[in-house]
Scaffold this motif. Structure first.
Motif, short mmCIF file in Angstrom:
data_model
loop_
_atom_site.label_atom_id
_atom_site.label_comp_id
_atom_site.label_asym_id
_atom_site.label_seq_id
_atom_site.Cartn_x
_atom_site.Cartn_y
_atom_site.Cartn_z
N VAL A 76 28.84 37.70 -24.61
CA VAL A 76 28.43 36.51 -25.38
C VAL A 76 29.21 35.25 -25.02
O VAL A 76 28.65 34.31 -24.48
CB VAL A 76 28.46 36.80 -26.89
CG1 VAL A 76 28.33 35.53 -27.72
CG2 VAL A 76 27.30 37.75 -27.25
N TYR A 110 33.90 31.90 -31.13
CA TYR A 110 32.43 32.03 -31.07
C TYR A 110 31.74 30.74 -31.48
O TYR A 110 30.71 30.36 -30.89
CB TYR A 110 31.98 33.19 -31.97
CG TYR A 110 30.48 33.38 -32.04
CD1 TYR A 110 29.76 33.88 -30.96
CD2 TYR A 110 29.76 33.06 -33.20
CE1 TYR A 110 28.39 34.06 -31.02
CE2 TYR A 110 28.39 33.24 -33.28
CZ TYR A 110 27.70 33.73 -32.18
OH TYR A 110 26.34 33.91 -32.25
N PRO A 130 32.73 27.82 -28.32
CA PRO A 130 33.12 28.60 -27.13
C PRO A 130 33.51 27.73 -25.94
O PRO A 130 33.05 26.60 -25.81
CB PRO A 130 31.86 29.41 -26.83
CG PRO A 130 30.74 28.61 -27.40
CD PRO A 130 31.28 27.92 -28.61
N ALA A 169 33.19 29.19 -22.83
CA ALA A 169 32.18 29.61 -21.85
C ALA A 169 31.15 30.45 -22.58
O ALA A 169 31.47 31.09 -23.59
CB ALA A 169 32.82 30.42 -20.73
N ARG A 170 29.96 30.43 -22.09
CA ARG A 170 28.90 31.20 -22.72
C ARG A 170 28.22 32.09 -21.68
O ARG A 170 27.89 31.62 -20.58
CB ARG A 170 27.86 30.26 -23.35
CG ARG A 170 26.58 30.92 -23.83
CD ARG A 170 26.75 31.69 -25.15
NE ARG A 170 25.69 32.69 -25.31
CZ ARG A 170 25.36 33.25 -26.47
NH1 ARG A 170 26.00 32.94 -27.59
NH2 ARG A 170 24.41 34.14 -26.52
N PHE A 171 28.04 33.37 -22.01
CA PHE A 171 27.27 34.29 -21.18
C PHE A 171 25.86 34.39 -21.76
O PHE A 171 25.60 33.85 -22.84
CB PHE A 171 27.94 35.66 -21.16
CG PHE A 171 29.40 35.63 -20.84
CD1 PHE A 171 29.88 34.96 -19.70
CD2 PHE A 171 30.34 36.25 -21.67
CE1 PHE A 171 31.24 34.93 -19.40
CE2 PHE A 171 31.70 36.22 -21.37
CZ PHE A 171 32.15 35.56 -20.24
N PRO A 172 24.95 35.08 -21.08
CA PRO A 172 23.56 35.11 -21.57
C PRO A 172 23.41 35.67 -22.98
O PRO A 172 22.64 35.14 -23.78
CB PRO A 172 22.84 35.98 -20.54
CG PRO A 172 23.59 35.72 -19.26
CD PRO A 172 25.05 35.62 -19.70
N GLY A 173 24.13 36.75 -23.30
CA GLY A 173 23.95 37.36 -24.62
C GLY A 173 24.08 38.86 -24.52
O GLY A 173 24.23 39.43 -23.43
N SER A 174 23.98 39.52 -25.66
CA SER A 174 24.33 40.95 -25.74
C SER A 174 23.24 41.88 -25.24
O SER A 174 23.48 43.09 -25.11
CB SER A 174 24.68 41.31 -27.18
OG SER A 174 25.80 40.55 -27.61
N PHE A 175 22.03 41.37 -24.98
CA PHE A 175 20.91 42.25 -24.60
C PHE A 175 20.86 43.45 -25.57
O PHE A 175 21.05 43.26 -26.76
CB PHE A 175 21.03 42.71 -23.14
CG PHE A 175 20.80 41.61 -22.13
CD1 PHE A 175 19.53 41.21 -21.76
CD2 PHE A 175 21.88 40.95 -21.54
CE1 PHE A 175 19.31 40.20 -20.83
CE2 PHE A 175 21.68 39.94 -20.62
CZ PHE A 175 20.40 39.56 -20.25
N ASP A 205 37.05 38.48 -26.30
CA ASP A 205 36.94 37.42 -27.32
C ASP A 205 35.79 37.67 -28.30
O ASP A 205 35.78 37.15 -29.41
CB ASP A 205 36.72 36.05 -26.65
CG ASP A 205 37.96 35.60 -25.90
OD1 ASP A 205 39.04 36.18 -26.12
OD2 ASP A 205 37.85 34.67 -25.07
N PHE A 206 34.83 38.45 -27.85
CA PHE A 206 33.66 38.75 -28.70
C PHE A 206 33.26 40.18 -28.35
O PHE A 206 33.07 40.50 -27.17
CB PHE A 206 32.52 37.77 -28.40
CG PHE A 206 31.28 37.95 -29.25
CD1 PHE A 206 31.04 37.14 -30.36
CD2 PHE A 206 30.33 38.93 -28.94
CE1 PHE A 206 29.89 37.29 -31.13
CE2 PHE A 206 29.19 39.09 -29.72
CZ PHE A 206 28.97 38.26 -30.81
N ILE A 207 33.13 41.01 -29.35
CA ILE A 207 32.72 42.40 -29.09
C ILE A 207 31.20 42.48 -29.18
O ILE A 207 30.63 42.58 -30.27
CB ILE A 207 33.37 43.37 -30.11
CG1 ILE A 207 34.91 43.30 -30.03
CG2 ILE A 207 32.89 44.80 -29.86
CD1 ILE A 207 35.61 44.14 -31.09
N SER A 208 30.55 42.43 -28.01
CA SER A 208 29.10 42.70 -28.05
C SER A 208 28.87 44.14 -28.48
O SER A 208 27.99 44.42 -29.30
CB SER A 208 28.48 42.48 -26.67
OG SER A 208 28.35 41.10 -26.39
N ALA A 209 29.68 45.04 -27.95
CA ALA A 209 29.61 46.44 -28.35
C ALA A 209 30.99 47.05 -28.13
O ALA A 209 31.61 46.84 -27.09
CB ALA A 209 28.56 47.18 -27.53
#
Lengths: 256, 272, 272, 256
Positions: free
Chosen positions: A103, A108, A111, A113-119, A148-152
């Motif tokens: 993410v 959050y 941010p 930097a930003r990635f596409p997302g958690s899919f 920094d962010f737990i997508s999973a």
């Protein structure tokens, strides 16, 4: 004995992942590959070629290599039924507890930097028995002490339903196995041309390692041949740019 | 009764400013011609729900200033890199982002499809996706013993909008195996479809075509738009326009370049 | 890998005594040839789940003593009257009946399909169907305010068994618009299919046929059985055999008549 | 003015139901007909013919008159979405509070009689705005003070989600409307050849009635013509025995 051919990093990584799939072959009926995963796609198709047609391989976004007919939902339902045995996840950041971040970097709400997302990671990481993590760029930027962010998350409390989780992490420098009980990575092998010291220098998290760390076996000539001649054209359907860059082949023109 | 609209703009009339608009993933038939028409019309403050992800469509709508809230699981240009306008909007804080995960969005549409207020889903616990979604709840599974599980609220868009290969005069739409389009239409209050071409006859009268079709009574309006997904692909019909996507990625990297892209590829119809 | 069985009996091997067996409604492809084969084999103590209703199939299996528990929303012979062996079994207390309602069964299969422990459903509150189902729960909707709602547990059959128009050598099965067959297969641990005929080629390679097909990896075994739904109908292929159903209704009205029916129409193969 | 033709009970009832559908025409986009409902099927198709193609009519079990493509579940999902405006239910027993019993007579665990089962009633009765009850046999056996088993209740407490419920009950003797607020039936009209006294004698529950109870209008010649010539062949697809008995027509041979 034949001299080892030269190969590209992507080919080595695909071979490593293919062997990880193979290691669990006895229970593997169905390998699914998600979005933005050209190396796992190569590995899964390679495993299927070597297995004479098994396991089933489903490539998200592919017309030729998918067995789903119930829409975009079916992959997740199918995984929820326990019918997907192997899946692949990556991360903008991955930490030593196997947590992945798809993410953002920094706070959050603000941010850096930003990635596409958690899919589908916040679900599939929990329910697919063998999740293979891959992240080509092995650096302190990507392999961090704490995401920094737990997508999973890499693990869950005992009372949380979780038949699945990470089994390994493949990078451009090495292969880690994941110990679910201890929630830690263990260095399994370093790739040809790389060293344990280099891995230590470039990894932001602590990990276990044996006294003697083996070198990752290079892909065999036969594997490279299979990958380049049979698998690459299949990969090109979904990942034309990757297939062109790595294997030097053009995708067939889509039927109109 | 569904209407074969005379123009694309007419078909899109009921998409109001501020609407919750549901659209599909890249490989399922993204209504790009309709997206350009909405930008030309100057639609504002959309709550865009991309089921479950988006690529060029979300990036374009964000860059053009049409989006207030974006609810989806991921936005990128796939092989063509990050989605530059999406990334800029998040870093600049100019849109509200509801980060989701693919199966959660599917479950939320299914809840609306079934007319139930929520749907349970495994996974999610311990994820910051859940931590940031105050509209999602964790309960103890009443059929279990100390077994936490997430409940996701039904998501009922005002309008579902997608591009399909075939539609007929009765409003029936052939979507093939892209069945999330059917779930999306079931969930939404209204559904608007652009179609590659018009089918002579009744899709539901053919038992094979019927199996892959959305019945017309879910459909508000249809516009016939050949190559309506361009430059994105339409499964079994045409591939992605890679050269165009490369150009988009290059131009959209800056605000100025993006404005140039809009002028060239979106507003050109206005000039024509 | 799914197997095109050499014989019907071989395909049915994995249906053990005591299995929870899911079968479809009359208009969706009832595996009657397989049902007769199971009776000939003497299968016992089945927990039969008919999604969501049954006609001749449940009546026949009950009369032949194959059923311990029946879970469904209704059993009758439709236009041919009450289901006599079902009625006799209920009045005689010889089977355990789990009365359901159609959408509850669909929701319970969907829960298994999604790998969630339960599914919510509206309605039901104040119904004696709910009052007699101790496995169903009422909770307060966590997204509402004093809003009771029913939660139904996932139903995961050991085997789903149905008859379809077409199957191929890869185990893919064309079901057309009868998509509850697909949900049933998703929910069940194993799926066994009888098919009218074998399709040359791969059903999933045809984008139109694929839209109505169940992928082979869900399928355990397939047996080719022309007119495998007889005397019940197969949609788009053949209608119900009304004369036969009239005869069945007449004979099955008594235990003696039912025994005669079994001898004539079920066990005849054994004699042949 | 033309003399009224003779007609069968089923034709009168279908006409009555058709007019009930018509009464709510402004909001009626989709009328669905469930299992074992030949008279409502006739009425719904008649309404569609009179409406020049609207409302949509979906007949359970029909190939020609259904617009569903998502399997047996879609009718219920569609009703849950609020897209089914009219549905029909019957009952082995119906009581004065609109409760219907499709299950059994006597104690549930030791019943004296058994009906087929509740079908979708325990759901559709709650979510479809206009449910029309029909029960040809109007007797104290069928219209009872209190049903032995509530397949679906006629009303629900205020906090129970219930956008739908009964609007009317049609029998071979009369038409009742249902007052949801009071949870009681009110006699609307008695059919030609029947009387209020006869209705009172044969009804097991209390109901309201006006001082002067009108006679149900007979079907017009045009309605009968439409029903017999256009609607009956459609009905025969799903209900061949009914079509033969009532309209004297044979179903077309199903295509093979």
């Amino acid at each position: 004995m034949r001299v080892t051919e030269s190969f590209r990093d992507e080919e080595l990584l695909a071979d490593v992942i293919c062997r990880l799939i193979g290691d669990v072959r006895q229970n593997v009926r169905h390998v699914a590959v998600g979005a933005a995963s050209p190396i796992p796609a190569t590995a899964a198709l390679l495993a299927r070629e070597k297995g004479g047609g098994t396991p089933y391989v489903s490539l998200l976004g592919s017309r030729d290599h998918t067995f789903f007919t119930d829409g975009a939902r079916e992959l997740f339902d199918c995984a929820g039924q326990g019918r997907i045995d192997v899946f692949f996840l990556s991360g903008g950041q991955i930490d030593g507890a196997g947590n992945i971040n798809l993410v953002s970097v920094g706070d959050y709400d603000h941010p850096k930097a930003r990635f596409p997302g958690s899919f589908g990671s916040a679900y599939l990481y929990y329910v697919v028995p063998k999740v293979i993590l891959f992240r080509v760029e092995h650096s302190r930027r990507t392999l961090v002490p704490k995401v920094d962010f737990i997508s999973a998350p890499g693990g869950s409390p005992d009372n949380v339903f979780r038949p699945g989780g990470p089994v390994a992490l493949v990078t451009n420098r090495c292969l880690f196995n994941f110990d679910r009980a201890r929630r830690r990575f263990r260095l399994k092998s370093v790739h040809p041309g790389h060293s344990v010291e280099e891995v230590l220098d470039n990894t932001g998290f602590d990990f276990d390692r044996p006294d003697d760390v083996p070198v990752t076996p290079a892909p065999s000539a036969n594997t490279l041949l299979l990958m380049r001649s049979v698998v690459a054209p299949m990969v090109a359907e979904v990942y034309p740019q990757f297939a062109k860059n790595v294997f030097g082949i053009e995708a067939a023109v889509p039927s109109s | 009764m569904p209407v074969i609209a005379r123009t694309l703009d007419e078909a899109l009339e009921s998409i109001a400013d501020g609407a919750m608009l549901a659209v599909p993933r890249e490989s399922s038939g993204v209504p790009m011609a309709a997206t350009r028409a909405l930008i030309r019309r100057g639609v504002k403050n959309l709550h865009l729900v991309a089921l479950p992800t988006s690529t060029l469509q979300a990036d374009l709508l964000i860059g053009a200033g049409c989006i207030a809230t974006l609810e989806t699981s991921a936005v990128s240009l796939g092989e063509f890199g990050q989605a530059p306008r999406f990334t800029a909007a998040i870093l600049g804080g100019t849109i509200r982002m509801l980060d989701a995960t693919c199966p959660a969005l599917h479950a939320q549409f299914q809840a609306a499809e079934k007319g139930v207020p929520f749907m349970p889903l495994r996974g999610l616990i311990g994820s910051d996706v859940l931590a940031h979604r105050l509209d999602w709840k964790v309960v103890d599974n009443p059929f279990g013993d100390n077994d936490p599980i997430v409940l996701l609220p039904a998501l009922k868009p005002d309008v579902a909008l997608f591009h399909a290969p075939l539609a007929d005069r009765f409003g029936n739409v052939f979507v093939g195996t892209q069945r999330e389009l059917i779930a999306m239409a079931h969930a939404a209050a209204k559904t608007i479809v652009t179609a590659e071409k018009l089918h002579d006859g009744d899709l539901l009268r053919d038992p094979v075509l019927a199996a892959g079709s959305l019945p017309g009574f879910y459909v508000e309006a249809i516009a016939v738009e050949p190559r309506g997904a361009w430059p994105l692909p339409l499964p079994d019909h045409y591939g992605i326009d890679a050269a165009h996507m490369t150009e988009y990625a290059r131009l959209a990297a800056t605000a100025e370049g993006f404005a140039e892209y809009l002028d060239t590829y979106v507003y050109e119809k206005r000039a024509a």
